[in-house]
Design an enzyme around this catalytic site. Structure first.
Site, PDB file in Angstrom:
ATOM      1  CB  ILE A  60     -15.191 -75.773 -57.671  1.00 34.95           C
ATOM      2  CG1 ILE A  60     -15.372 -76.842 -56.582  1.00 34.95           C
ATOM      3  CG2 ILE A  60     -16.003 -76.099 -58.915  1.00 34.95           C
ATOM      4  CD1 ILE A  60     -16.771 -76.870 -55.979  1.00 34.95           C
ATOM      5  CB  THR A 124     -29.627 -81.561 -50.947  1.00 36.26           C
ATOM      6  OG1 THR A 124     -30.361 -82.676 -50.464  1.00 36.26           O
ATOM      7  CG2 THR A 124     -28.699 -81.101 -49.839  1.00 36.26           C
ATOM      8  CG  ASP A 125     -34.686 -83.293 -49.861  1.00 31.34           C
ATOM      9  OD1 ASP A 125     -33.519 -83.716 -49.962  1.00 31.34           O
ATOM     10  OD2 ASP A 125     -35.686 -84.035 -49.981  1.00 31.34           O
ATOM     11  CD  GLU A 126     -29.689 -86.174 -48.080  1.00 29.30           C
ATOM     12  OE1 GLU A 126     -28.808 -86.260 -47.214  1.00 29.30           O
ATOM     13  OE2 GLU A 126     -29.873 -87.029 -48.957  1.00 29.30           O
ATOM     14  CE1 TYR A 151     -24.447 -83.896 -50.693  1.00 35.11           C
ATOM     15  CE2 TYR A 151     -26.500 -84.585 -49.667  1.00 35.11           C
ATOM     16  CZ  TYR A 151     -25.820 -83.982 -50.712  1.00 35.11           C
ATOM     17  OH  TYR A 151     -26.528 -83.452 -51.783  1.00 35.11           O
ATOM     18  CE  LYS A 155     -25.308 -79.374 -51.943  1.00 32.31           C
ATOM     19  NZ  LYS A 155     -24.677 -78.974 -53.238  1.00 32.31           N
ATOM     20  CB  VAL A 207     -33.674-103.247 -48.115  1.00 36.04           C
ATOM     21  CG1 VAL A 207     -34.615-102.261 -47.427  1.00 36.04           C
ATOM     22  CG2 VAL A 207     -34.201-103.642 -49.483  1.00 36.04           C
ATOM     23  CG  HIS A 278     -31.138 -94.336 -42.967  1.00 36.96           C
ATOM     24  ND1 HIS A 278     -31.316 -95.628 -43.386  1.00 36.96           N
ATOM     25  CD2 HIS A 278     -31.526 -93.558 -44.001  1.00 36.96           C
ATOM     26  CE1 HIS A 278     -31.779 -95.634 -44.619  1.00 36.96           C
ATOM     27  NE2 HIS A 278     -31.926 -94.383 -45.009  1.00 36.96           N
TER      28      HIS A 278
END
Ligand code: NAD
Ligand code: DAU
Length: 339
Positions: A60, A124-126, A151, A155, A207, A278
């Site tokens: 792209i 994204t919601d992030e 990231y 975005k 986890v 996080h």
């Protein structure tokens, strides 16, 4: 209608192409994909002989290629292509700037040269950052941007460029900011398929941290139907939040649900070093898209997760190679995290 889908060999893009053809079989879809590690052309193998479908391998960021594709009758761009994994953005942030920022800019700039070409940006919601635990607070379309990983920063930047081309150049854009998707054709690097495939391999579920992080899980086909609603009925210039859940599920609860579906026990959980930066909790208000476009998710998390486990159990040939690559990546990453 002739549509350019970018990133159609990835998780959501491939689901979207299947979804769109099932609902609009006479449309033409051109899929532009660079085939990075995240792509799997097998996801679209059934379209090999479909005359309505064309695949172009390319980047792209390649302005000449994008110009050429758009000059061949494209009326709508649905832009999925991105580097999408937070852990990889911690490892190589510049790649995320190139693909997610420069790539989106290249598509916008080329679309601008082609008149009234409609542009839907999949985000994204992030971009909204992180919410605290134990609140009912949710991200709305008015929540201010507060990205916290490379990231989400890339975005967020791409979202700003999309809006700037609407305000400055009248490009007819729409945007969607969606929560965590899960379902068929998702790379085993991501949490839900990683858990399922680890258990299938007799390994434990890793986890991160205390496991009390919260994500807003949406079955991927419901994301596709939301994008369809925005394309058909959305207001030009607007963005729509898309989410799936009505109650919070911690990562630990999601892991335990998968353990139970797969007949495993909590001894198959392993707490590992946390992801730096996080985000604690995501929760999305999808009130606007419900009210204005009459969209709602069709599947509950309990229904979607059972279908997803079954899909990975039945499609090992699809994920095996990607799993080897993903676990090699994590092995390298873990060496840095435990330092
Ligand atoms: P993915 O990583 O599975 O797929 C990305 C695809 O883009 C791959 O096929 C890859 O080859 C292609 N690609 C990457 N760089 C490219 C480039 N320079 N040129 C052309 N193609 C390129 O991603 P996904 O999970 O399907 O996400 C798709 C979009 O949806 C992304 O924009 C992502 O930010 C967004 N999103 C994802 C989620 C989620 O939970 N996965 C949620 C909300 C929004
Ligand atoms: O919210 C939407 C976003 O959801 C998308 O924009 C991203 O493209 C997509 O990758 C996803 O981001 P997350 O970082 O939330 O997804 P991931 O699957 O990587 O992680 C989900 C949660 O699980 C997160 O809290 C980190 C945790 N996790 C993840 C992995 C891979 C673990 O505990 N263990 C793991 O092995």
């Amino acid at each position: 209608m002739k549509i350019l889908v970018t990133g159609g060999c990835g998780f959501i893009g491939s689901n979207f192409i299947h979804y769109w053809f099932s609902r609009h079989p006479s449309d033409i879809i051109v899929n532009l994909d660079k085939l990075t590690y995240a792509a799997n052309p097998e996801s679209l193998r059934d379209l090999d002989n479909n005359p309505q479908y064309q695949f172009i391998k390319g980047d792209i960021c390649d302005e000449a290629l994008v110009d050429k594709i758009l000059s061949d009758g494209i009326e709508l761009i649905i832009h999925f292509a991105a580097e999408s994994h937070v852990d990889r953005s911690i490892d190589d942030p510049l790649l995320f700037v190139k693909t997610n920022v420069l790539g989106t800019y290249t598509l916008l700039n080329s679309a601008k040269k082609h008149g009234d070409l409609r542009f839907h940006h999949v985000s994204t919601d992030e971009v909204f950052g992180a919410l605290p635990l134990d609140t009912d607070e949710k991200f709305t379309e008015d929540t201010h941007y507060d990205p916290r990983s490379p990231y989400s920063a890339s975005k967020a930047s791409s979202d700003h460029f999309v809006r700037s081309f609407f305000h400055t150049f009248n490009l007819p854009v729409t945007l969607s900011n969606c929560s965590n998707n899960y379902g068929a054709f998702q790379s085993p690097e991501k949490f839900i398929p990683r858990m399922i495939t680890n258990l299938m391999d007799g390994k434990k579920i890793p986890v991160y941290g205390d496991g009390l992080y919260v994500r807003d899980w949406l079955f991927v086909e419901d994301h596709c139907s939301a994008i369809e609603a925005i394309i058909l009925k959305g207001k030009i210039g607007d963005s729509y939040n898309i989410g799936g859940l009505v109650k919070d599920y911690s990562n630990l609860e999601v892991a335990k649900t998968i353990l139970s579906i797969m007949g495993k026990t909590e001894s198959d959980l392993e707490f590992v070093a946390d992801r730096p930066g996080h985000d604690r909790r995501y929760a999305v208000s999808w009130e606007k898209i419900h009210r204005e476009l009459n969209w709602s998710p069709s599947l509950s998390f309990e229904e979607g997760i059972k279908k997803t486990v079954a899909w990975y159990q039945e499609n090992e040939a699809w994920w095996r190679e990607a799993k080897t690559e993903a676990e090699a990546f994590y092995q390298r990453l873990n060496a840095t995290r435990s330092k």
